[in-house]
Motif scaffolding. Structure first.
Motif, PDB file in Angstrom:
ATOM      1  N   ARG A   1      64.392   1.850  26.343  1.00 41.65           N
ATOM      2  CA  ARG A   1      63.303   2.603  25.893  1.00 41.65           C
ATOM      3  C   ARG A   1      62.480   1.716  25.255  1.00 41.65           C
ATOM      4  O   ARG A   1      62.809   1.149  23.949  1.00 41.65           O
ATOM      5  CB  ARG A   1      63.473   3.909  25.512  1.00 41.65           C
ATOM      6  CG  ARG A   1      64.499   4.924  26.314  1.00 41.65           C
ATOM      7  CD  ARG A   1      64.339   6.224  25.657  1.00 41.65           C
ATOM      8  NE  ARG A   1      65.386   7.183  26.478  1.00 41.65           N
ATOM      9  CZ  ARG A   1      64.935   7.985  27.441  1.00 41.65           C
ATOM     10  NH1 ARG A   1      63.736   7.412  27.792  1.00 41.65           N
ATOM     11  NH2 ARG A   1      65.847   8.763  28.228  1.00 41.65           N
TER      12      ARG A   1
ATOM     13  N   SER B   1      58.578   1.103  23.636  1.00 42.74           N
ATOM     14  CA  SER B   1      57.202   1.779  23.286  1.00 42.74           C
ATOM     15  C   SER B   1      56.576   0.815  22.297  1.00 42.74           C
ATOM     16  O   SER B   1      55.505   1.134  22.090  1.00 42.74           O
ATOM     17  CB  SER B   1      57.616   3.039  22.507  1.00 42.74           C
ATOM     18  OG  SER B   1      58.447   2.861  21.466  1.00 42.74           O
TER      19      SER B   1
ATOM     20  N   VAL C   1      62.468   1.804  30.572  1.00 44.93           N
ATOM     21  CA  VAL C   1      61.397   2.938  30.442  1.00 44.93           C
ATOM     22  C   VAL C   1      60.412   2.314  29.504  1.00 44.93           C
ATOM     23  O   VAL C   1      60.907   2.125  28.409  1.00 44.93           O
ATOM     24  CB  VAL C   1      62.038   4.147  30.119  1.00 44.93           C
ATOM     25  CG1 VAL C   1      60.828   5.138  29.942  1.00 44.93           C
ATOM     26  CG2 VAL C   1      63.017   4.899  31.038  1.00 44.93           C
ATOM     27  N   VAL C   2      59.231   2.067  30.023  1.00 42.64           N
ATOM     28  CA  VAL C   2      58.265   1.505  29.324  1.00 42.64           C
ATOM     29  C   VAL C   2      57.045   2.524  29.017  1.00 42.64           C
ATOM     30  O   VAL C   2      56.569   3.173  29.852  1.00 42.64           O
ATOM     31  CB  VAL C   2      57.559   0.135  30.030  1.00 42.64           C
ATOM     32  CG1 VAL C   2      56.385  -0.235  29.204  1.00 42.64           C
ATOM     33  CG2 VAL C   2      58.548  -0.895  30.234  1.00 42.64           C
ATOM     34  N   LYS C   3      56.932   2.685  27.669  1.00 43.59           N
ATOM     35  CA  LYS C   3      55.697   3.732  27.507  1.00 43.59           C
ATOM     36  C   LYS C   3      55.145   3.169  26.124  1.00 43.59           C
ATOM     37  O   LYS C   3      55.952   3.114  25.244  1.00 43.59           O
ATOM     38  CB  LYS C   3      56.302   5.172  27.435  1.00 43.59           C
ATOM     39  CG  LYS C   3      55.224   6.248  27.171  1.00 43.59           C
ATOM     40  CD  LYS C   3      55.928   7.503  27.244  1.00 43.59           C
ATOM     41  CE  LYS C   3      54.711   8.664  27.272  1.00 43.59           C
ATOM     42  NZ  LYS C   3      55.218  10.040  27.585  1.00 43.59           N
ATOM     43  N   SER C   4      53.973   3.041  25.844  1.00 52.56           N
ATOM     44  CA  SER C   4      53.450   2.972  24.632  1.00 52.56           C
ATOM     45  C   SER C   4      52.791   4.225  23.936  1.00 52.56           C
ATOM     46  O   SER C   4      51.824   4.963  24.690  1.00 52.56           O
ATOM     47  CB  SER C   4      52.232   2.066  24.779  1.00 52.56           C
ATOM     48  OG  SER C   4      51.466   1.711  23.528  1.00 52.56           O
ATOM     49  N   PHE C   5      53.395   4.698  22.845  1.00 50.17           N
ATOM     50  CA  PHE C   5      53.005   5.798  22.112  1.00 50.17           C
ATOM     51  C   PHE C   5      51.721   5.542  21.119  1.00 50.17           C
ATOM     52  O   PHE C   5      52.012   4.814  20.360  1.00 50.17           O
ATOM     53  CB  PHE C   5      54.163   6.327  21.401  1.00 50.17           C
ATOM     54  CG  PHE C   5      55.320   6.685  22.339  1.00 50.17           C
ATOM     55  CD1 PHE C   5      55.171   8.082  22.797  1.00 50.17           C
ATOM     56  CD2 PHE C   5      56.315   6.161  22.311  1.00 50.17           C
ATOM     57  CE1 PHE C   5      56.291   8.378  23.763  1.00 50.17           C
ATOM     58  CE2 PHE C   5      57.306   6.417  23.150  1.00 50.17           C
ATOM     59  CZ  PHE C   5      57.405   7.731  24.079  1.00 50.17           C
TER      60      PHE C   5
ATOM     61  N   PRO D   1      46.270   1.515  25.702  1.00 40.69           N
ATOM     62  CA  PRO D   1      47.134   1.279  26.943  1.00 40.69           C
ATOM     63  C   PRO D   1      46.943  -0.280  27.629  1.00 40.69           C
ATOM     64  O   PRO D   1      47.306  -0.468  28.770  1.00 40.69           O
ATOM     65  CB  PRO D   1      46.329   2.245  28.169  1.00 40.69           C
ATOM     66  CG  PRO D   1      44.925   2.346  27.564  1.00 40.69           C
ATOM     67  CD  PRO D   1      45.071   2.328  26.126  1.00 40.69           C
TER      68      PRO D   1
ATOM     69  N   ARG E   1      50.045  -2.067  28.476  1.00 40.60           N
ATOM     70  CA  ARG E   1      50.875  -1.317  29.790  1.00 40.60           C
ATOM     71  C   ARG E   1      49.901  -1.930  30.906  1.00 40.60           C
ATOM     72  O   ARG E   1      50.612  -2.242  32.087  1.00 40.60           O
ATOM     73  CB  ARG E   1      50.918   0.096  29.624  1.00 40.60           C
ATOM     74  CG  ARG E   1      51.811   0.712  29.159  1.00 40.60           C
ATOM     75  CD  ARG E   1      51.853   2.208  28.887  1.00 40.60           C
ATOM     76  NE  ARG E   1      50.705   2.654  28.256  1.00 40.60           N
ATOM     77  CZ  ARG E   1      50.113   3.901  28.270  1.00 40.60           C
ATOM     78  NH1 ARG E   1      50.812   4.664  29.164  1.00 40.60           N
ATOM     79  NH2 ARG E   1      49.150   4.303  27.408  1.00 40.60           N
TER      80      ARG E   1
END
Length: 204
Positions: free
Chosen positions: A13, A15, A93-97, A101, A104
């Motif tokens: 993961r 982030s 799993v790539v997600k920027s919190f 954006p 991404r």
């Protein structure tokens, strides 16, 4: 009969925006595709050959990917003269919190551009094959296919589940010897987006 319990996939993961930006390079993306799909080890020399780089340049990229937790150093094999590398998990799993954006989007652009280049090369190969009269007689898999499906929420979930189940089945079907650095590969890209034309735009 009770079905055996399937262990959950080991996910990496990500982030951290800096880690996501580290993926915005075609060679690094190719390394991740190779290591995460093959689920076996590769040397910097083997990966460099696939990416058209020198081993020293590939070692630099591998160390950058290691820094952010994408890849790991693997146990030595054979005479152990060259370090081997492996994926840090089974999937990413790539997600920027809470961040812009932009990272991404940059990562997405690299992925799309890399796949666009693969499509271009395959079209050139097929054109040359057809021009020489040695094209296959049978229907070939399409280079790209697009379409529109009318799916409500339940059908959309069923379609998504079945599609990814099929991909996972074939990912696991390949024996280890086919996952070698010389193994035959077939790339795919999957994208499903809803029709947003009739949805009101958000006010600034």
């Amino acid at each position: 009969m009770t079905q055996p319990e399937v262990p959950p996939r080991e996910l990496v993961r990500i982030s951290d925006p800096q880690a996501i930006r580290a993926l915005a390079h075609e060679a690094r993306l190719a390394v991740l595709e190779e290591l995460f799909s093959a689920q076996t080890t590769r040397t910097a020399t083997e990966l460099a050959t696939r990416c058209g780089l020198t081993p020293s340049a590939m070692s630099y990229h591998l160390r950058a990917l290691e820094k952010y937790g994408f890849v790991e150093r693997a146990a030595s094999e054979g005479d152990g003269r060259e370090r081997r590398w492996k994926a840090a998990g089974e999937d990413i799993v790539v997600k920027s919190f809470g961040e812009s954006p932009a990272a991404r989007y940059t990562f997405l652009d690299v992925q799309i551009n890399a796949f666009r280049e693969r499509i271009r090369k395959e079209m050139l190969r097929r054109d040359a094959e057809d021009a020489s009269g040695h094209g296959p007689d049978e229907d070939r898999a399409p280079v790209l296919t697009t379409g529109l499906l009318f799916l409500d929420e339940d059908a959309r979930q069923e379609f998504t589940d079945r599609m990814f189940a099929l991909i996972e089945e074939f990912e696991k079907r390949a024996p280890q010897e086919q996952r070698s650095v010389d193994g035959e590969r077939m790339y795919y890209m999957v994208s499903m987006v809803p029709d947003l034309a009739d949805q009101p735009e958000k006010a600034d």
